[in-house]
Enzyme design. Sequence first.
Site, PDB file in Angstrom:
ATOM      1  N   GLU A 128     -13.707   5.553   0.033  1.00 11.39           N
ATOM      2  CA  GLU A 128     -14.583   4.627   0.771  1.00 11.39           C
ATOM      3  C   GLU A 128     -15.248   5.387   1.914  1.00 11.39           C
ATOM      4  OE1 GLU A 128     -12.612   0.510   1.133  1.00 11.39           O
ATOM      5  OE2 GLU A 128     -10.935   1.858   0.690  1.00 11.39           O
ATOM      6  N   LYS A 141     -15.429   4.065   5.866  1.00  6.54           N
ATOM      7  CA  LYS A 141     -14.259   3.759   6.673  1.00  6.54           C
ATOM      8  C   LYS A 141     -14.266   4.603   7.945  1.00  6.54           C
ATOM      9  CE  LYS A 141     -10.368   2.435   5.132  1.00  6.54           C
ATOM     10  NZ  LYS A 141      -9.010   2.319   4.546  1.00  6.54           N
ATOM     11  N   GLU A 154       0.846  -1.202   0.000  1.00  6.88           N
ATOM     12  CA  GLU A 154       0.000   0.000   0.000  1.00  6.88           C
ATOM     13  C   GLU A 154       0.874   1.242   0.000  1.00  6.88           C
ATOM     14  OE1 GLU A 154      -2.629   0.296   3.305  1.00  6.88           O
ATOM     15  OE2 GLU A 154      -3.494  -1.708   3.053  1.00  6.88           O
ATOM     16  N   GLU A 162      -8.969   9.018   5.822  1.00  7.46           N
ATOM     17  CA  GLU A 162      -9.160   7.581   5.602  1.00  7.46           C
ATOM     18  C   GLU A 162     -10.230   7.296   4.558  1.00  7.46           C
ATOM     19  OE1 GLU A 162      -7.610   4.750   6.870  1.00  7.46           O
ATOM     20  OE2 GLU A 162      -6.112   6.247   7.441  1.00  7.46           O
TER      21      GLU A 162
END
Length: 401
Positions: free
Chosen positions: A325, A328, A271, A334
């Site tokens: 997203e 999250k 990542e 995030e």
Amino acid sequence: MTSRTFTRLPNLINVLLLLSLVFSGNIVQSVTSLGINYGQVGNNLPSPDKVINLLRSLRITKTRIYDTNPQILSAFANSNIEIIVTIENQVLTLLQDPQQALQWVGSHIKPYIPATRITGIMVGNELFTDEDSSLIGYMMPAMINIHKALVQLGLDRYVQVSSPSSLAVLAESYPPSAGSFKPEVSSVMQQLLQFLEATRSPFWINAYPYFAYKDNPDKIPIDYVLFNRNVGMTDPNTRLHYDNMMYAQVDAVAFAAAKLGYRNIEVRVAETGWPSKGDAAEVGASPLNAATYNRNLMMRQFAGEGTPARRNSRLDVYIFALFNEDMKPGPTSEKNYGIFRPDGSLAYNLGFSTMSTTTANSESVTYSSSATKVVNKEKTTLECWTILILAMIQVVISRLF
């Protein structure tokens, strides 16, 4: 012509070869070291078949998911897209039993191979630094049992087993040659490295220069973390020069592994990314910085670069993430690591205003910076390639001079 000029000739030849690939239209297809993380913590994400079209539009042939979602694994059959799956942390206790591990592989992996190109299993995620410290004790037995199950089912030739770690496993990371693992993780880390060497599997690291910059923006140059042109730093022990933080982080892990006796373990990046939005205290989280980081990283990948300590080996990197997203937990950042919004539009301008592809089984989809998807089988990508060429020239020139 000086001797220094002669040393640059091989690099110049590589540049010319790279540009010839661009003009032939095959550059992105030739990039095998670039993947992207496909997270699913959102309530409005597109269906897996639409995700496949999106990956094809980017010419990305590798992805990773954070579970073994059967809908995704079935949809990716015959797509020729490599996929890494993840065993969730909470499942590790079940896999202490070899028979349970065999059953897990038999039901979660075997039914999809070879039609779906599952190439890796991540056993947990960042177990060394998880809030539940007991999980690390389950990691190695689970990995060993999963690998034995793959061997028993004849799948080990397709699938590697590993477990990604955060950079928090390092006691020292600067300069890279001083890289070392924290004493409290060294025992299990030794077992992990031994397993990876025996099974010829890579060590995966989650490397986020953004975190280092966010915590210390007054001392860390922004250009150094964004892959922009900068003076960089030279490791006083190896005399290796680093012009970006991510390569320094990766080499610090490689040096740490070498100190434990494992000099040939391949280090890959599971990542890395940059948020396009954050809370007030999250310095540097912006669309401009996110676009700059990911665009420059992609250019490095297109050029097939290795790190200063391993220049002759391409560095495998998975960008985080494909989508924003919205479900999250945690700070605003995030939720905003995605290159794309869930509707398929770009979260920010990467510089690739249109990228499209046509396959035998799908229509050509062009993803633009607007909130719409345009179907146009005849549309060219000349503008994209022009930007790509200019960006690569900029990267190469900065590396040569």
